[in-house]
Design a protein around this motif. Structure first.
Motif, PDB file in Angstrom:
ATOM      1  N   VAL A  95       0.840  -1.198   0.000  1.00 42.94           N
ATOM      2  CA  VAL A  95       0.000   0.000   0.000  1.00 42.94           C
ATOM      3  C   VAL A  95       0.876   1.249   0.000  1.00 42.94           C
ATOM      4  N   ASN A  96       0.577   2.119  -0.924  1.00 40.80           N
ATOM      5  CA  ASN A  96       1.343   3.341  -1.075  1.00 40.80           C
ATOM      6  C   ASN A  96       0.398   4.525  -0.895  1.00 40.80           C
ATOM      7  N   VAL A  97       0.608   5.310   0.122  1.00 42.36           N
ATOM      8  CA  VAL A  97      -0.340   6.406   0.394  1.00 42.36           C
ATOM      9  C   VAL A  97       0.365   7.751   0.324  1.00 42.36           C
ATOM     10  N   ASP A  98      -0.223   8.658  -0.428  1.00 42.25           N
ATOM     11  CA  ASP A  98       0.299  10.019  -0.457  1.00 42.25           C
ATOM     12  C   ASP A  98      -0.870  10.989  -0.342  1.00 42.25           C
ATOM     13  N   LEU A  99      -1.361  11.133   0.884  1.00 40.79           N
ATOM     14  CA  LEU A  99      -2.496  12.023   1.130  1.00 40.79           C
ATOM     15  C   LEU A  99      -2.089  13.051   2.168  1.00 40.79           C
ATOM     16  N   PRO A 100      -2.034  14.321   1.775  1.00 39.54           N
ATOM     17  CA  PRO A 100      -1.593  15.344   2.716  1.00 39.54           C
ATOM     18  C   PRO A 100      -2.642  15.699   3.766  1.00 39.54           C
ATOM     19  N   GLY A 101      -3.851  15.201   3.628  1.00 41.64           N
ATOM     20  CA  GLY A 101      -4.864  15.513   4.626  1.00 41.64           C
ATOM     21  C   GLY A 101      -5.977  14.488   4.577  1.00 41.64           C
ATOM     22  N   ARG A 102      -7.090  14.805   5.214  1.00 47.55           N
ATOM     23  CA  ARG A 102      -8.222  13.880   5.195  1.00 47.55           C
ATOM     24  C   ARG A 102      -9.368  14.462   4.390  1.00 47.55           C
ATOM     25  N   TRP A 124      -1.089  -4.296  -5.545  1.00 46.80           N
ATOM     26  CA  TRP A 124      -0.556  -2.978  -5.194  1.00 46.80           C
ATOM     27  C   TRP A 124      -1.721  -1.997  -5.080  1.00 46.80           C
ATOM     28  N   VAL A 125      -1.707  -1.217  -4.016  1.00 44.48           N
ATOM     29  CA  VAL A 125      -2.719  -0.162  -3.868  1.00 44.48           C
ATOM     30  C   VAL A 125      -1.988   1.175  -3.795  1.00 44.48           C
ATOM     31  N   ASP A 126      -2.467   2.108  -4.579  1.00 44.81           N
ATOM     32  CA  ASP A 126      -1.846   3.421  -4.568  1.00 44.81           C
ATOM     33  C   ASP A 126      -2.918   4.474  -4.311  1.00 44.81           C
ATOM     34  N   LEU A 127      -2.702   5.292  -3.309  1.00 38.00           N
ATOM     35  CA  LEU A 127      -3.681   6.343  -2.971  1.00 38.00           C
ATOM     36  C   LEU A 127      -2.994   7.694  -3.040  1.00 38.00           C
ATOM     37  N   HIS A 128      -3.501   8.571  -3.870  1.00 38.97           N
ATOM     38  CA  HIS A 128      -2.971   9.923  -3.807  1.00 38.97           C
ATOM     39  C   HIS A 128      -3.999  10.956  -4.236  1.00 38.97           C
ATOM     40  N   HIS A 129      -3.642  12.211  -4.018  1.00 36.17           N
ATOM     41  CA  HIS A 129      -4.575  13.302  -4.265  1.00 36.17           C
ATOM     42  C   HIS A 129      -3.891  14.323  -5.149  1.00 36.17           C
ATOM     43  N   THR A 130      -4.439  14.527  -6.376  1.00 34.64           N
ATOM     44  CA  THR A 130      -3.882  15.565  -7.251  1.00 34.64           C
ATOM     45  C   THR A 130      -5.017  16.301  -7.948  1.00 34.64           C
ATOM     46  N   ASP A 131      -4.806  17.565  -8.218  1.00 32.23           N
ATOM     47  CA  ASP A 131      -5.756  18.396  -8.958  1.00 32.23           C
ATOM     48  C   ASP A 131      -7.180  18.258  -8.428  1.00 32.23           C
ATOM     49  N   GLY A 132      -7.328  18.246  -7.143  1.00 27.91           N
ATOM     50  CA  GLY A 132      -8.665  18.178  -6.577  1.00 27.91           C
ATOM     51  C   GLY A 132      -9.344  16.830  -6.733  1.00 27.91           C
ATOM     52  N   ALA A 168      -7.481   6.376  -6.380  1.00 29.36           N
ATOM     53  CA  ALA A 168      -7.066   5.097  -5.804  1.00 29.36           C
ATOM     54  C   ALA A 168      -6.872   4.107  -6.939  1.00 29.36           C
ATOM     55  N   THR A 169      -5.716   3.494  -6.967  1.00 29.33           N
ATOM     56  CA  THR A 169      -5.441   2.510  -7.999  1.00 29.33           C
ATOM     57  C   THR A 169      -5.139   1.174  -7.339  1.00 29.33           C
ATOM     58  N   VAL A 170      -5.832   0.140  -7.806  1.00 33.15           N
ATOM     59  CA  VAL A 170      -5.568  -1.208  -7.307  1.00 33.15           C
ATOM     60  C   VAL A 170      -5.113  -2.048  -8.486  1.00 33.15           C
ATOM     61  N   SER A 171      -3.885  -2.537  -8.443  1.00 34.89           N
ATOM     62  CA  SER A 171      -3.423  -3.387  -9.537  1.00 34.89           C
ATOM     63  C   SER A 171      -2.995  -4.736  -8.982  1.00 34.89           C
TER      64      SER A 171
END
Lengths: 217, 424
Positions: free
Chosen positions: B322-329, B359-367, B371-374
């Motif tokens: 799990v890869n998380v890149d979330l600057p807030g909630r 693989w799970v990838d969570l991030h926040h861009t451009d509003g 979430a990507t699950v591969s």
């Protein structure tokens, strides 16, 4: 033995105080919020802290964070964390510093007073008390991989589970109603099959088992 | 450098030619098409009082809509001008009466009818002009090259090329010069004129309410889905409580009553019942715990999406990174929707993909929360009615979220979910 207790629900706090007092613990403080807990842990220097994960004012994992912080300030400070639910994630964070003296139990375990008090004593003595549910999750995940764990006999798995909860050979023997010698033989087999170094120290033994379950895929 | 300029000119000339051709084609279709549609509509609507119109009007208006929609498509394809189509949906199998008056009650119909006369006049001219601007100079050059003789000899009097009267070679050269000027203008204006045609079409045919209407339609649909889902969820919770925890607690109460009565008479039996009551209460608790996890997972409440997904991954039988890149909630409902979506996709992957790594990838861009699950499984996942993925898509729809699945046979599978939201 002096205990600091943190639980925001009055009924539960009251029950825990009575339960611990009945088993000859001295309640140094029974608090209901994170900041109070932090203050109590810093001032009163208890022998053990029994802490609810979720505490006001944030009602998130304030209790756990307080406990972890207090342990950073005073390494090895015995902390038993209680929760309405148990998660491996939190268990790992508690075990991360490897210094022992931690416990993480479902609140339900309080129902079996003897077992619960035993867990508090074990943690206060620097041992560990991991909830069977956490251990079962770990084991289920490991069994899925089908490797070394599959080579254990059902009896050995039972022993491994109790060992990972933090019990000594004597306690395991008592629970499974066999001699301590038999348990010693089982643990030797388990250690051999899992490729772990044998250790006399209960706490190190548990950490070794957990580390194996965690990474030894 | 030189090459670039040359290419620029080349593509400009080609663009000019294409614009002229398209304009010509448009003009040729516009005039008869619009006239036919307009006349038929007027006649058909006029015939409504005697009943014939009731039958014909829906057909005619449907034809007009098709014509208008085709022009919308052309505007988008040729001119890059987007004209949203915003007709009200008609109930399936409606009778002619409701169909006719449903269509006549739609402002979009009247917009169509207003557009037809404009299209057959101004629309026709703006479509034809690019072609004229490109082809008329060709005639001028031909005249200058010597073709002026048959024109000038004609008995009809002076031949005019634009404002130049063509009588001899000199005036023919004058016509050639005018043609050159026209071609120069064409160079700049053909594409713009065609663009003007599409803009004119949008001005009359387009509705600024179109996108709003579309938005309202989507919102209505997703709201219905959300209401349906939450109603079903409430029923499930009620049933689970009723059959589970509630019943067990009642049993505990009854046991306690019995224990009270037995305490003096039969302490052994009472002790046995105490054990049973305790067991029931433990079971009630674990059922409540499961129920809570299904409504709002505790880790999600305590730690937010990132750690909730991490905790989820720890419970999976398949190795999950799990890869998380979330600057807030995010807001609680969004977090919850994203969590359950990821959870469902992960469950699918574990059950059906045959993968041994996820693989799970969570991030926040451009509003957007993405979430990507591969997984490295065998692929072949599809969104079909009734499948878990369709459910996820519906759940995300409530938040304007979207779901994309890439899963060729043989794998790997990649599911991407995106929800517009702000983090705090």
């Amino acid at each position: 033995m002096r205990v600091v207790l943190a639980e925001d629900l009055f009924l539960l706090r009251d029950g825990l105080v009575r339960l611990l007092q009945a088993h000859d613990f001295e309640i140094a403080a029974a608090v209901e919020s994170g900041p109070e807990l932090a203050a109590a842990l810093a001032e009163l220097e208890p022998d053990v802290a029994v802490v609810d994960v979720r505490l006001p004012p944030t009602h998130t994992d304030e209790g756990l964070q307080c406990a972890l912080q207090a342990r950073r300030r005073r390494p090895g400070l015995p902390v038993l964390v209680l929760s309405q639910h148990v998660e491996q994630l939190y268990a790992r964070e508690l075990l991360a510093d490897g210094s022992g003296g931690v416990g993480y139990l479902l609140k339900d375990r309080v129902f079996d007073a003897e077992q619960f008090v035993d867990a508090v004593r074990r943690v206060a003595a620097g041992g560990t008390a991991m909830d069977p549910q956490v251990i079962q999750q770990l084991l289920a995940r490991q069994a899925g991989d089908g490797r070394p764990l599959a080579r254990l006999t059902p009896r050995e798995r039972e022993v491994l589970e109790l060992m990972a909860q933090g019990r000594s050979n004597a306690a395991i023997a008592g629970k499974l109603v066999v001699t301590e010698r038999a348990i010693a033989k089982h643990t030797a087999n388990i250690f051999a099959k899992l490729g772990l170094e044998v250790s006399d120290d209960d706490n190190r033994r548990v950490l070794a088992v957990l580390a194996y379950l965690d990474h030894g895929r | 450098m030189t090459n670039d300029t040359k290419n620029g000119r080349g593509s400009r000339a080609r663009g000019m030619g294409v614009a002229a051709l398209r304009g010509l084609a448009l003009a040729l279709v516009t005039l008869p098409g619009a006239v036919l549609c307009f006349v038929l509509s007027l006649v058909s609507i006029a015939l409504i009082p005697i009943g014939v119109g009731l039958v014909t009007t829906p057909w005619v208006l449907t034809g007009v809509r098709a014509f208008a929609d085709w022009r919308r498509a052309l505007a988008a394809e040729w001119g890059g001008v987007r004209i949203p189509s915003a007709y009200r949906p008609l109930p399936r199998g409606a009778n002619p009466w409701t169909r006719t008056f449903g269509m006549l009650g739609d402002p979009a119909t009247w917009r169509d009818l207003r557009w037809l006369p404009v299209d057959m006049t101004a629309g026709f001219v703006t479509a034809l002009l690019p072609a004229v601007l490109l082809y008329y100079p060709l005639q001028g050059f031909a005249i200058a090259a010597g073709l002026w003789q048959p024109f000038a000899d004609s008995a009809a009097g002076t031949y005019w090329y634009g404002f130049v009267p063509v009588r001899d070679q000199t005036s023919a050269l004058g016509a050639g010069a005018l043609a050159l000027v026209l071609l120069f203008l064409a160079h700049f204006y053909t594409a713009r004129l065609l663009d003007a045609h599409f803009r004119l079409t949008r001005a009359v045919l387009g509705s600024n309410q179109g996108e709003l209407a579309e938005r309202v339609r989507v919102l209505t649909e997703t709201r219905r889905d959300a209401v349906d889902t939450s109603a079903a969820e409430l029923r499930r919770i009620e049933r689970d409580l009723h059959d589970g925890a509630q019943a067990r607690l009642v049993a505990v109460g009854m046991d306690l009553g019995t224990i009270e009565a037995l305490l003096d008479k039969d302490p052994a039996k009472a002790r046995e019942l105490i054990g049973q009551a305790r067991k029931s209460s433990v079971e009630a608790l674990s059922e409540l715990r499961e129920l809570v996890r299904g409504i709002h997972p505790p880790v999600l409440a305590e730690r937010g999406l990132g750690d909730a997904v991490r905790a989820l991954a720890l419970r999976l039988p398949v190795v999950t990174e799990v890869n998380v890149d979330l600057p807030g909630r995010a807001e609680a409902p969004v977090e919850s929707a994203a969590y359950f979506a990821v959870s469902e996709v992960l469950t699918n992957a574990v059950k059906h993909s045959g993968a041994d790594r996820i693989w799970v990838d969570l991030h926040h861009t451009d509003g957007h929360l993405r979430a990507t699950v591969s997984d490295n499984g065998k692929g072949g996942a599809v969104i079909e009615a009734g499948s878990g993925l369709a459910g996820v898509e519906r759940r995300l729809g409530t938040f304007d979220g979207v779901l994309a699945v890439s899963s060729p046979a043989g794998g790997p599978t990649m599911v991407t979910m995106e929800i517009p939201c702000a983090l705090s």
